[in-house]
Design a protein around this motif. Structure first.
Motif, PDB file in Angstrom:
ATOM      1  N   GLY A   1      35.400 -47.598  -8.965  1.00  0.00           N
ATOM      2  CA  GLY A   1      34.012 -48.018  -9.211  1.00  0.00           C
ATOM      3  C   GLY A   1      33.110 -47.769  -8.036  1.00  0.00           C
ATOM      4  N   ARG A   2      31.883 -48.201  -8.140  1.00  0.00           N
ATOM      5  CA  ARG A   2      30.883 -48.010  -7.094  1.00  0.00           C
ATOM      6  C   ARG A   2      31.167 -48.911  -5.887  1.00  0.00           C
ATOM      7  N   HIS A   3      30.581 -48.544  -4.760  1.00  0.00           N
ATOM      8  CA  HIS A   3      30.638 -49.402  -3.586  1.00  0.00           C
ATOM      9  C   HIS A   3      29.924 -50.703  -3.944  1.00  0.00           C
ATOM     10  N   ILE A   4      30.451 -51.815  -3.518  1.00  0.00           N
ATOM     11  CA  ILE A   4      29.931 -53.120  -3.940  1.00  0.00           C
ATOM     12  C   ILE A   4      28.455 -53.329  -3.600  1.00  0.00           C
ATOM     13  N   TYR A   5      27.945 -52.687  -2.537  1.00  0.00           N
ATOM     14  CA  TYR A   5      26.559 -52.923  -2.160  1.00  0.00           C
ATOM     15  C   TYR A   5      25.601 -51.880  -2.704  1.00  0.00           C
ATOM     16  N   GLU A   6      26.100 -50.875  -3.402  1.00  0.00           N
ATOM     17  CA  GLU A   6      25.211 -49.877  -3.980  1.00  0.00           C
ATOM     18  C   GLU A   6      24.694 -50.407  -5.309  1.00  0.00           C
ATOM     19  N   PRO A   7      23.374 -50.535  -5.453  1.00  0.00           N
ATOM     20  CA  PRO A   7      22.863 -51.067  -6.713  1.00  0.00           C
ATOM     21  C   PRO A   7      23.128 -50.086  -7.851  1.00  0.00           C
ATOM     22  N   PRO A   8      23.458 -50.584  -9.037  1.00  0.00           N
ATOM     23  CA  PRO A   8      23.735 -49.682 -10.153  1.00  0.00           C
ATOM     24  C   PRO A   8      22.472 -48.966 -10.609  1.00  0.00           C
ATOM     25  N   ARG A   9      22.641 -47.741 -11.048  1.00  0.00           N
ATOM     26  CA  ARG A   9      21.520 -46.994 -11.582  1.00  0.00           C
ATOM     27  C   ARG A   9      21.996 -46.248 -12.809  1.00  0.00           C
ATOM     28  N   TYR A  10      21.471 -46.607 -13.960  1.00  0.00           N
ATOM     29  CA  TYR A  10      21.877 -45.987 -15.198  1.00  0.00           C
ATOM     30  C   TYR A  10      20.737 -45.139 -15.707  1.00  0.00           C
ATOM     31  N   MET A  11      21.071 -43.971 -16.238  1.00  0.00           N
ATOM     32  CA  MET A  11      20.061 -43.153 -16.885  1.00  0.00           C
ATOM     33  C   MET A  11      20.719 -42.361 -17.998  1.00  0.00           C
ATOM     34  N   THR A  12      19.908 -41.967 -18.945  1.00  0.00           N
ATOM     35  CA  THR A  12      20.431 -41.156 -20.031  1.00  0.00           C
ATOM     36  C   THR A  12      20.632 -39.733 -19.532  1.00  0.00           C
ATOM     37  N   VAL A  13      21.339 -38.928 -20.319  1.00  0.00           N
ATOM     38  CA  VAL A  13      21.522 -37.525 -19.966  1.00  0.00           C
ATOM     39  C   VAL A  13      20.169 -36.829 -19.884  1.00  0.00           C
ATOM     40  N   SER A  14      19.272 -37.124 -20.820  1.00  0.00           N
ATOM     41  CA  SER A  14      17.959 -36.463 -20.792  1.00  0.00           C
ATOM     42  C   SER A  14      17.170 -36.879 -19.545  1.00  0.00           C
ATOM     43  N   GLN A  15      17.311 -38.137 -19.103  1.00  0.00           N
ATOM     44  CA  GLN A  15      16.642 -38.559 -17.867  1.00  0.00           C
ATOM     45  C   GLN A  15      17.235 -37.839 -16.659  1.00  0.00           C
ATOM     46  N   ALA A  16      18.570 -37.694 -16.623  1.00  0.00           N
ATOM     47  CA  ALA A  16      19.219 -36.990 -15.517  1.00  0.00           C
ATOM     48  C   ALA A  16      18.802 -35.529 -15.497  1.00  0.00           C
ATOM     49  N   ALA A  17      18.773 -34.897 -16.670  1.00  0.00           N
ATOM     50  CA  ALA A  17      18.363 -33.493 -16.751  1.00  0.00           C
ATOM     51  C   ALA A  17      16.921 -33.333 -16.307  1.00  0.00           C
ATOM     52  N   SER A  18      16.068 -34.260 -16.741  1.00  0.00           N
ATOM     53  CA  SER A  18      14.661 -34.216 -16.354  1.00  0.00           C
ATOM     54  C   SER A  18      14.509 -34.365 -14.836  1.00  0.00           C
ATOM     55  N   GLN A  19      15.284 -35.274 -14.246  1.00  0.00           N
ATOM     56  CA  GLN A  19      15.227 -35.480 -12.802  1.00  0.00           C
ATOM     57  C   GLN A  19      15.677 -34.226 -12.054  1.00  0.00           C
ATOM     58  N   LEU A  20      16.739 -33.576 -12.550  1.00  0.00           N
ATOM     59  CA  LEU A  20      17.192 -32.332 -11.922  1.00  0.00           C
ATOM     60  C   LEU A  20      16.128 -31.249 -12.021  1.00  0.00           C
ATOM     61  N   LEU A  21      15.465 -31.159 -13.163  1.00  0.00           N
ATOM     62  CA  LEU A  21      14.394 -30.169 -13.309  1.00  0.00           C
ATOM     63  C   LEU A  21      13.258 -30.430 -12.325  1.00  0.00           C
ATOM     64  N   GLU A  22      12.914 -31.697 -12.129  1.00  0.00           N
ATOM     65  CA  GLU A  22      11.862 -32.038 -11.160  1.00  0.00           C
ATOM     66  C   GLU A  22      12.248 -31.586  -9.754  1.00  0.00           C
ATOM     67  N   ILE A  23      13.506 -31.804  -9.392  1.00  0.00           N
ATOM     68  CA  ILE A  23      13.979 -31.378  -8.067  1.00  0.00           C
ATOM     69  C   ILE A  23      13.884 -29.861  -7.937  1.00  0.00           C
ATOM     70  N   ILE A  24      14.300 -29.147  -8.979  1.00  0.00           N
ATOM     71  CA  ILE A  24      14.254 -27.689  -8.960  1.00  0.00           C
ATOM     72  C   ILE A  24      12.825 -27.196  -8.815  1.00  0.00           C
ATOM     73  N   GLU A  25      11.908 -27.769  -9.600  1.00  0.00           N
ATOM     74  CA  GLU A  25      10.507 -27.354  -9.536  1.00  0.00           C
ATOM     75  C   GLU A  25       9.909 -27.633  -8.157  1.00  0.00           C
ATOM     76  N   LYS A  26      10.290 -28.779  -7.570  1.00  0.00           N
ATOM     77  CA  LYS A  26       9.786 -29.103  -6.233  1.00  0.00           C
ATOM     78  C   LYS A  26      10.281 -28.082  -5.214  1.00  0.00           C
ATOM     79  N   LYS A  27      11.565 -27.735  -5.306  1.00  0.00           N
ATOM     80  CA  LYS A  27      12.140 -26.742  -4.390  1.00  0.00           C
ATOM     81  C   LYS A  27      11.440 -25.392  -4.560  1.00  0.00           C
ATOM     82  N   ARG A  28      11.164 -25.025  -5.813  1.00  0.00           N
ATOM     83  CA  ARG A  28      10.481 -23.752  -6.071  1.00  0.00           C
ATOM     84  C   ARG A  28       9.084 -23.764  -5.478  1.00  0.00           C
ATOM     85  N   SER A  29       8.373 -24.889  -5.642  1.00  0.00           N
ATOM     86  CA  SER A  29       7.011 -24.963  -5.115  1.00  0.00           C
ATOM     87  C   SER A  29       6.995 -24.927  -3.593  1.00  0.00           C
TER      88      SER A  29
END
Length: 197
Positions: free
Chosen positions: A88-116
């Motif tokens: 499991g996660r490290h006890i002090y790391e707060p949990p973060r849940y997201m859907t697959v579409s949210q994760a994909a969207s976040q990755l796309l944002e990172i890619i677009e930022k890198k491109r810009s």
């Protein structure tokens, strides 16, 4: 004694036989309830185990775990954990849940930022082949395969979700993913176009 018992990721029946025997005999049974999500509720566990299950939220685990350990010195206490209790996660790391579409969207944002910023990102591009999975092992599990861009608009339903970025795939893996393609008509073209073979 304190027993850490993994529940798997599916439903109440994913517990091991030994784990279930321990749960039935223990004085107190706690369910860790802040770093992961079980696909069934506490009620389903209580019905299957035939006993009360106490939810152990973050405050209980972090602030009052000494009480549980004191109790475990003289009685059998069970601490149920979704999945593998040691992975499991490290006890002090707060949990973060997201859907697959949210994760994909976040990755796309990172890619677009890198491109810009003028940076190339060869490993994560919009048309990278991905596999989204949800509730693996449960009766209502869901698997979808498509590009990162397609996964942004793909709804896999309730958690737990995972997003897998595909690398070089064997032809048998491609045949299997074809069954779960977001866009079955264009799947083979995507595979050829993006050099997945």
């Amino acid at each position: 004694m304190l027993f850490l018992v993994g529940l798997g990721l599916g439903d109440a029946k994913d517990i091991t036989v030994k784990g279930l025997e321990i749960v039935k005999k223990a004085k107190t049974v706690y369910l860790e309830a802040y770093t992961s999500i079980l696909t069934v509720g506490k009620d389903a566990l209580e019905e299957y185990y035939g006993r009360e299950v106490i939810l152990a939220d973050r405050e209980m685990v972090e602030q009052h775990s000494d009480d549980m350990l004191k109790e475990a010195k003289s009685e059998d206490i069970v601490f149920l954990v979704v999945g593998d209790p040691f992975g499991g996660r490290h006890i002090y790391e707060p949990p973060r849940y997201m859907t697959v579409s949210q994760a994909a969207s976040q990755l796309l944002e990172i890619i677009e930022k890198k491109r810009s910023e003028g940076q190339e990102n060869l490993s994560l591009i919009e048309d990278t082949m991905c596999v989204g999975v949800a509730r693996v092992g449960a009766d209502d599990q869901n698997i979808m395969a498509g590009t990162l861009k397609q996964m942004v608009n793909t709804d896999l339903g309730a958690p737990l979700h995972s997003l897998v970025i595909a690398g070089h795939m064997h032809p048998l893996e491609i045949d299997m993913l074809r069954l779960f393609a977001v866009d079955k008509n264009n799947f083979d073209e995507l595979v050829k176009k993006h050099h997945v073979l």
